[in-house]
Design an enzyme around this catalytic site. Structure first.
Site, PDB file in Angstrom:
ATOM      1  CG  HIS B  37     -93.656 -85.568 -43.397  1.00 24.18           C
ATOM      2  ND1 HIS B  37     -94.549 -85.627 -42.850  1.00 24.18           N
ATOM      3  CD2 HIS B  37     -92.460 -86.220 -44.081  1.00 24.18           C
ATOM      4  CE1 HIS B  37     -95.222 -86.951 -43.478  1.00 24.18           C
ATOM      5  NE2 HIS B  37     -93.760 -86.764 -43.955  1.00 24.18           N
ATOM      6  CD  GLN B  61     -93.281 -93.121 -53.451  1.00 23.16           C
ATOM      7  OE1 GLN B  61     -92.246 -92.657 -53.754  1.00 23.16           O
ATOM      8  NE2 GLN B  61     -93.334 -93.665 -52.860  1.00 23.16           N
ATOM      9  N   GLY B 147     -87.651 -92.002 -42.028  1.00 24.43           N
ATOM     10  CA  GLY B 147     -88.226 -92.666 -40.922  1.00 24.43           C
ATOM     11  C   GLY B 147     -88.016 -93.988 -40.913  1.00 24.43           C
ATOM     12  CB  SER B 186     -99.656 -87.869 -45.140  1.00 19.57           C
ATOM     13  OG  SER B 186     -97.807 -87.549 -45.611  1.00 19.57           O
TER      14      SER B 186
END
Lengths: 281, 281
Positions: B37, B61, B147, B186
Site C-alpha cells: 500500500h 465485495q 496494485g 493483508s
C-alpha cells in the site's frame, strides 16, 4: 453557442469552467426538442452560470422492437431552439463515441426500476442510469434538471446520484402540456390526428382521479378503475399500466395517505405515452 | 494529515483542492497497510500534489462466508504508516455512511468479471466497481493508483473508468514482495508459520513458468501443469485456479503470444492468496 462532440473536449471544457468557478447546469435530452425540454433549460438557468444540454438518442435504453431507429431526430432545429432558450453548450456525440466496441459497464438501480415502466421495459432504466452516469462524468454538472413527465426516471436518477455519491443536485421541473392537457413528448408526433384527440383522455383521467381524492376517495382500486374506464372508451388506447404508488419506493398503495404518485402508460396507436400526477393527501 | 469521515466533507475538500488547481492522487485501500500500500502512495506522489488514501473495508465485495467480519483492521497503525509515507488525507467513513439503508445502485462490468477470481467470487467485482465508482465521485481524483497484485481488479477498474467516462488516470504499481517472493497481502497474517513457508511456492511456480517461456515453451497447458504440480506438493495448498489469459479480455490462451497474464489463486490454510505475472512473448 458551442457544439461539442467528443468526450475529451467536453471533459476539458467542463474542467475549465469549474476551475473558473462557474456553476454548470445540465439538461440531458434525446433531442427533437419541445417546450418541455426548453422549460428544463430555463429552470437550469435559474441555478447555473453555464447551461450544457446533451442531445443523444441512447440505444441502451431502448428494448428490442422499440423505436430506437425511428426515434425522431432533427439536430439543426434542436440547436436553434436550444440556443434561443439560453443553452450555452450542446454536447452531441455519436453512438460510437459513447459506446465504443468494448463497452462492458452498466449502472443498475435495483427494485424501483422493476415496476411501472420497468415492468414492461426490463432493460430501459439500466440504459438510462448508465447513460446518465456517463454524462455526469463527461459534463461534470453542479445541477441537472429532469422533467416530471418521466416521474419514475427522476426518482431512479435521484436514487443513483445519492447511492453513487455524485456531488450534484437533481432538480425536477413540472410537466409542460398542450392546451388540451396532453403532456408534451417527442413521441406525440407519431399520433394520427384522430389519436391525438383521444390522447387528451390521459390527462383528463388523471384530473378526474385527483378530483375523486379531493372529494374524499382513499381506495386506490376505486380510483384506478375510474381512470381505466375513461381510457378504455378510446378506440385506439391500449393500457400498459395504471398505478398508484408510494413516491419513494414505488410500491403500490391500497389506501392513499401522505404523498402518492398516480402514473400511467398507454399505447395510443403507435406511441406508448406516459403521464402522471403527484397528489398529497 | 487530515482524517475525513463524511462524504459531504470529502466532497467539499476535493472541490476546494480542484478549484485551487491541485492535482489529487488517490489510493483506495481496505486498510491493514503493508509495504505494498505504501508503495502506491509513493507512486501517487510522483503524479499529484495531494494524496488521499481511503481506508474502508467494503462489505459488498465480500461474498457470503468470506472474511468481511474477520478482515484485519488497525486504523491507528494505518494512519501512522500512511502519514509517514506522505499521505495528506485519509478518507475513513463507516459502513452506514457509504451504504445507507436505501442503497440500491450497483456498477457492473460484464464478461471480464466472470472469470479468474470472478468465477469463484461471483459478486466480488460488482462490489469492487461499485465502491470504487463511489470513491471516485467522493474524492474526485485526477489519478488513482492500484496494485498489480490484484491484476484482474486493475483491468476491471480501467474498463469501468473508460466505459463510464471518468476523467481520471489509472496507474498500476508493481507487486511488493517479501524476501522469499510471497506477494504482500493483508491476508498473509492469517497464515500459520508452516503455511507461511509453503506460501512462497506461489511466486516460485510463477517464476518457473516464466523461465519455461523464456526457454521457448508456448503451450499454456504445459505451463499450467508445471505450476500445478509445484503447488500441489504443499500439504495445505488448495488450488482455486491457475490461468493464462489475454490481458485485455481475460480469455484463456492456448498458444502464448503477445502479452499474457499468468494468474493464480490458492487457498493455503485459511486465506485465499492470489499472485500473478505479466509475460510479453
Amino acid at each position: 453557442m458551442k457544439i461539442i462532440v467528443s468526450v475529451s473536449d467536453m471533459h476539458k471544457q467542463a474542467d475549465r469552467l469549474r476551475r473558473e468557478g462557474k456553476i454548470i447546469g445540465f439538461v440531458p435530452t434525446m433531442g427533437y426538442l419541445h417546450e418541455g425540454h426548453l422549460s428544463l433549460i430555463r429552470e437550469a438557468k435559474k441555478h447555473s452560470d453555464i447551461i450544457v444540454m446533451s442531445i443523444f438518442v441512447n440505444p441502451t435504453q431502448f428494448g428490442p422492437g422499440e423505436d430506437f431507429k425511428d426515434y425522431p431526430r432533427d439536430f439543426d432545429r434542436d440547436a436553434m431552439l436550444a440556443e434561443s432558450a439560453g443553452c450555452d453548450i450542446i454536447f452531441h456525440p455519436n453512438v460510437q463515441e459513447i459506446y465504443p466496441e468494448n463497452h462492458k459497464t452498466y449502472v443498475e438501480v435495483e427494485q424501483i426500476t422493476k415496476v411501472l415502466c420497468g415492468a414492461s421495459r426490463p432493460t430501459h432504466f439500466r440504459g438510462v442510469t448508465t447513460i446518465v452516469a456517463k454524462l455526469f462524468n463527461i459534463i461534470k454538472p453542479h445541477v441537472a434538471v429532469f422533467g416530471q413527465k418521466d416521474a419514475q426516471q427522476a426518482i431512479v436518477i435521484k436514487r443513483m446520484v445519492q447511492d453513487l455519491n455524485f456531488d450534484l443536485k437533481i432538480l425536477v421541473a413540472p410537466i409542460m402540456r398542450e392546451p388540451d392537457g396532453l403532456a408534451m413528448s417527442s413521441r406525440n408526433i407519431y399520433l394520427t390526428p384522430e389519436q391525438r384527440k383521444e390522447a387528451a383522455i390521459l390527462y383528463q383521467s388523471l384530473m378526474q382521479a385527483k378530483q375523486m381524492i379531493e372529494q374524499g376517495e382513499r381506495n386506490a382500486d376505486q380510483i384506478k378503475a375510474q381512470i381505466r374506464s375513461m381510457i378504455e372508451q378510446q378506440p385506439d388506447a391500449k393500457i400498459d399500466y395504471i398505478e398508484i404508488v408510494d413516491t419513494t419506493n414505488l410500491n403500490p398503495v391500497q389506501q392513499l395517505e401522505g404523498e402518492v404518485l398516480i402514473a400511467l402508460a398507454v399505447k395510443i396507436g403507435k406511441p406508448r405515452l406516459i403521464d402522471n400526477v403527484f397528489v398529497r393527501i
